[in-house]
Write a protein that holds these residues in place. Structure first.
Motif, PDB file in Angstrom:
ATOM      1  N   HIS A 102       0.794  -1.230   0.000  1.00 21.65           N
ATOM      2  CA  HIS A 102       0.000   0.000   0.000  1.00 21.65           C
ATOM      3  C   HIS A 102       0.830   1.285   0.000  1.00 21.65           C
ATOM      4  O   HIS A 102       0.258   2.367  -0.121  1.00 21.65           O
ATOM      5  CB  HIS A 102      -0.939   0.007   1.209  1.00 21.65           C
ATOM      6  CG  HIS A 102      -1.896  -1.145   1.227  1.00 21.65           C
ATOM      7  ND1 HIS A 102      -2.902  -1.283   0.293  1.00 21.65           N
ATOM      8  CD2 HIS A 102      -1.990  -2.214   2.059  1.00 21.65           C
ATOM      9  CE1 HIS A 102      -3.582  -2.391   0.560  1.00 21.65           C
ATOM     10  NE2 HIS A 102      -3.050  -2.975   1.623  1.00 21.65           N
ATOM     11  N   PHE A 104       3.407   4.315   1.535  1.00 16.95           N
ATOM     12  CA  PHE A 104       3.430   5.097   2.776  1.00 16.95           C
ATOM     13  C   PHE A 104       2.103   5.813   3.050  1.00 16.95           C
ATOM     14  O   PHE A 104       1.940   6.401   4.110  1.00 16.95           O
ATOM     15  CB  PHE A 104       4.592   6.090   2.743  1.00 16.95           C
ATOM     16  CG  PHE A 104       5.937   5.431   2.802  1.00 16.95           C
ATOM     17  CD1 PHE A 104       6.481   5.041   4.011  1.00 16.95           C
ATOM     18  CD2 PHE A 104       6.655   5.168   1.637  1.00 16.95           C
ATOM     19  CE1 PHE A 104       7.721   4.419   4.085  1.00 16.95           C
ATOM     20  CE2 PHE A 104       7.897   4.550   1.690  1.00 16.95           C
ATOM     21  CZ  PHE A 104       8.428   4.162   2.926  1.00 16.95           C
ATOM     22  N   ASP A 105       1.168   5.731   2.127  1.00 15.64           N
ATOM     23  CA  ASP A 105      -0.149   6.343   2.336  1.00 15.64           C
ATOM     24  C   ASP A 105      -1.186   5.328   2.819  1.00 15.64           C
ATOM     25  O   ASP A 105      -2.387   5.561   2.692  1.00 15.64           O
ATOM     26  CB  ASP A 105      -0.639   6.996   1.040  1.00 15.64           C
ATOM     27  CG  ASP A 105       0.200   8.204   0.654  1.00 15.64           C
ATOM     28  OD1 ASP A 105       0.681   8.892   1.569  1.00 15.64           O
ATOM     29  OD2 ASP A 105       0.391   8.435  -0.555  1.00 15.64           O
ATOM     30  N   SER A 107      -3.770   3.125   5.041  1.00 16.76           N
ATOM     31  CA  SER A 107      -4.754   3.536   6.043  1.00 16.76           C
ATOM     32  C   SER A 107      -4.781   2.532   7.188  1.00 16.76           C
ATOM     33  O   SER A 107      -4.325   1.388   7.045  1.00 16.76           O
ATOM     34  CB  SER A 107      -6.142   3.605   5.415  1.00 16.76           C
ATOM     35  OG  SER A 107      -6.565   2.300   5.026  1.00 16.76           O
ATOM     36  N   TYR A 164       8.706   1.356  10.482  1.00 19.98           N
ATOM     37  CA  TYR A 164       8.496   2.764  10.126  1.00 19.98           C
ATOM     38  C   TYR A 164       9.755   3.587  10.405  1.00 19.98           C
ATOM     39  O   TYR A 164      10.031   4.545   9.679  1.00 19.98           O
ATOM     40  CB  TYR A 164       7.276   3.310  10.878  1.00 19.98           C
ATOM     41  CG  TYR A 164       6.063   2.448  10.654  1.00 19.98           C
ATOM     42  CD1 TYR A 164       5.568   2.247   9.362  1.00 19.98           C
ATOM     43  CD2 TYR A 164       5.440   1.780  11.704  1.00 19.98           C
ATOM     44  CE1 TYR A 164       4.482   1.407   9.136  1.00 19.98           C
ATOM     45  CE2 TYR A 164       4.351   0.947  11.487  1.00 19.98           C
ATOM     46  CZ  TYR A 164       3.877   0.759  10.204  1.00 19.98           C
ATOM     47  OH  TYR A 164       2.808  -0.075   9.982  1.00 19.98           O
ATOM     48  N   ARG A 174       8.105  11.755  10.518  1.00 18.66           N
ATOM     49  CA  ARG A 174       7.377  10.937   9.533  1.00 18.66           C
ATOM     50  C   ARG A 174       7.230   9.502  10.037  1.00 18.66           C
ATOM     51  O   ARG A 174       6.157   8.888   9.915  1.00 18.66           O
ATOM     52  CB  ARG A 174       8.123  10.955   8.204  1.00 18.66           C
ATOM     53  CG  ARG A 174       7.391  10.222   7.092  1.00 18.66           C
ATOM     54  CD  ARG A 174       8.176  10.311   5.791  1.00 18.66           C
ATOM     55  NE  ARG A 174       7.392   9.798   4.673  1.00 18.66           N
ATOM     56  CZ  ARG A 174       7.896   9.025   3.722  1.00 18.66           C
ATOM     57  NH1 ARG A 174       9.171   8.693   3.742  1.00 18.66           N
ATOM     58  NH2 ARG A 174       7.139   8.593   2.737  1.00 18.66           N
ATOM     59  N   SER A 177       4.503   9.360  12.592  1.00 17.73           N
ATOM     60  CA  SER A 177       3.181   9.499  11.986  1.00 17.73           C
ATOM     61  C   SER A 177       2.689   8.177  11.415  1.00 17.73           C
ATOM     62  O   SER A 177       1.524   7.802  11.578  1.00 17.73           O
ATOM     63  CB  SER A 177       3.230  10.571  10.892  1.00 17.73           C
ATOM     64  OG  SER A 177       1.991  10.656  10.215  1.00 17.73           O
ATOM     65  N   LEU A 178       3.580   7.443  10.746  1.00 18.22           N
ATOM     66  CA  LEU A 178       3.225   6.139  10.201  1.00 18.22           C
ATOM     67  C   LEU A 178       2.900   5.160  11.328  1.00 18.22           C
ATOM     68  O   LEU A 178       1.916   4.405  11.253  1.00 18.22           O
ATOM     69  CB  LEU A 178       4.368   5.584   9.346  1.00 18.22           C
ATOM     70  CG  LEU A 178       4.749   6.381   8.103  1.00 18.22           C
ATOM     71  CD1 LEU A 178       5.987   5.784   7.448  1.00 18.22           C
ATOM     72  CD2 LEU A 178       3.604   6.429   7.096  1.00 18.22           C
ATOM     73  N   ARG A 181      -0.540   5.696  12.764  1.00 18.95           N
ATOM     74  CA  ARG A 181      -1.613   5.202  11.904  1.00 18.95           C
ATOM     75  C   ARG A 181      -1.820   3.693  12.087  1.00 18.95           C
ATOM     76  O   ARG A 181      -2.929   3.186  12.007  1.00 18.95           O
ATOM     77  CB  ARG A 181      -1.265   5.514  10.442  1.00 18.95           C
ATOM     78  CG  ARG A 181      -2.488   5.863   9.599  1.00 18.95           C
ATOM     79  CD  ARG A 181      -2.079   6.153   8.161  1.00 18.95           C
ATOM     80  NE  ARG A 181      -1.095   7.211   8.063  1.00 18.95           N
ATOM     81  CZ  ARG A 181      -0.199   7.315   7.067  1.00 18.95           C
ATOM     82  NH1 ARG A 181      -0.163   6.410   6.107  1.00 18.95           N
ATOM     83  NH2 ARG A 181       0.656   8.311   7.042  1.00 18.95           N
ATOM     84  N   GLY A 354      10.815   5.933  -0.499  1.00 22.37           N
ATOM     85  CA  GLY A 354      10.232   6.964   0.357  1.00 22.37           C
ATOM     86  C   GLY A 354      11.025   8.242   0.356  1.00 22.37           C
ATOM     87  O   GLY A 354      10.481   9.329   0.604  1.00 22.37           O
TER      88      GLY A 354
END
Length: 356
Positions: A102, A104-105, A107, A164, A174, A177-178, A181, A354
């Motif tokens: 998927h 780095f974006d 969900s 991550y 960053r 943030s990953l 999620r 990335g």
């Protein structure tokens, strides 16, 4: 940021090797209410294995052997032939599969879908098992973390965070943030902060001059008023006063008493102490961390990941690498028996993608 090239490859491989070695080191004594810090050191003294510089020795007495985890025969020195299966490694592999599928974006819903697709239910525990059950019953994130889940601040999300950090070298915000999620599928509060802190710590280790610099950077990604941040700062301040490792752990264990041996906060205290008193030395870092008790295999794995990134794979002593035979067992469908070097190469490709 670490230049993309051989140094990055060596450090990512160091992270994977460190995670697996640290996990294997701590696995036999992974029962924090039974295998206390004092009990672990007594075990080591009986086997004439202090200071600890290798995997755990075989038990010196039959009673000790009966109280180790049943996997100990595959995890003690002289008996290791490749790594044994463990959730602390499975989630790093699952995170790799997630980013490959998927990007780095991804969900939070896609994290849950991948669990259902590739992770056996009986290989999940505590908060992850509660979230898995909620997913199977049709609940959506973030309700999956909060419904009938008393483990929301336990250590599970933290152990999922390494990938991550490895794929965001030198970009800790960053990485955090990953990790967030991913974490909110199963955790809240300090459980989520632990994952963010760990991902940022591993990311920062690629460019930090010392482990203390990496720890300071990791603190910037979580709320300063959170209990997790306050506990990390407390361990740092005790270390600065030149207390011994034992005295520091005595102090913070009193201050975190009652949270339980799988809660994120006391484990982060043990992990922070192991990193600071290990001072960048791979062997000293993972052995002190595991000797600190609580969730020994999880803490050993994360300490090994940080130390492995700091030193690189080439500098990890042979007694930790060679018995792993570049092979990892995994419950993640499609990955059992994969080479550690292949996992690292695939991780580097993600990091390079990335960074573009």
């Amino acid at each position: 940021m670490t230049p993309v090239g051989t140094e990055l490859a060596d450090r990512v491989l160091g992270g994977w090797l460190g995670r697996i070695a640290g996990n294997m080191l701590g696995k036999p004594v992974e029962q924090g209410d039974l295998w206390t810090r004092e009990r672990i050191d007594r075990y080591l003294r009986q086997a004439s294995a202090l200071p600890l510089t290798d995997y755990l020795p075989e038990p010196a007495t039959e009673s000790d052997g009966a109280e180790l985890r049943p996997e100990w025969r595959e995890c003690v020195r002289g008996r290791i032939h490749g790594s044994c299966r463990d959730d602390d490694v499975d989630y790093a592999i699952l995170g790799l599969a997630l980013l490959e599928a998927h990007g780095f974006d991804f969900s939070t819903e896609q994290v849950g879908d991948l669990w259902l697709l590739r992770l056996p239910y009986l290989q999940t525990f505590t908060a992850e098992r509660a979230a898995y059950r909620n997913l199977a019953n049709g609940l959506k994130p973030t309700l999956t973390a909060t419904y009938d889940n008393p483990y929301q601040e336990w250590i599970g999300a933290l152990i999922r965070a390494d990938i991550y950090g490895w794929t965001c070298p030198g970009v800790p915000l960053r990485a955090a943030s990953l990790a967030r999620r991913d974490a909110v599928l199963s955790h809240t509060g300090n459980g989520v902060y632990g994952a963010m802190w760990s991902a940022a710590l591993i990311s920062a280790a690629f460019t930090a001059p010392t482990v203390r610099h990496a720890l300071d950077t990791a603190l910037t990604v979580i709320p300063a008023s959170s209990r997790l941040a306050r506990t990390v700062r407390r361990v740092i301040s005790l270390h600065e006063t030149r207390l011994s490792w034992e005295e520091t752990l005595d102090t913070v264990s009193e201050e975190t008493a009652g949270l339980g041996w799988i809660h994120t906060v006391p484990n982060v205290a043990v992990l922070t102490a192991g990193l600071l008193y290990g001072d960048g030395d791979f062997t000293r870092t993972i052995t002190l961390t595991v000797r600190g008790g609580l969730d020994t295999d999880s803490n050993g794995a994360t300490a090994g990941s940080v130390a492995g990134v700091l030193t690189g794979a080439e500098a990890i002593p042979a007694q930790w690498k060679d018995p792993l035979e570049d092979t990892v067992r995994s419950a993640v469908f499609g990955f059992d028996g994969i080479r550690i070097s292949e996992l690292a190469e695939r991780t580097v490709r993600l990091a390079e993608a990335g960074a573009e």
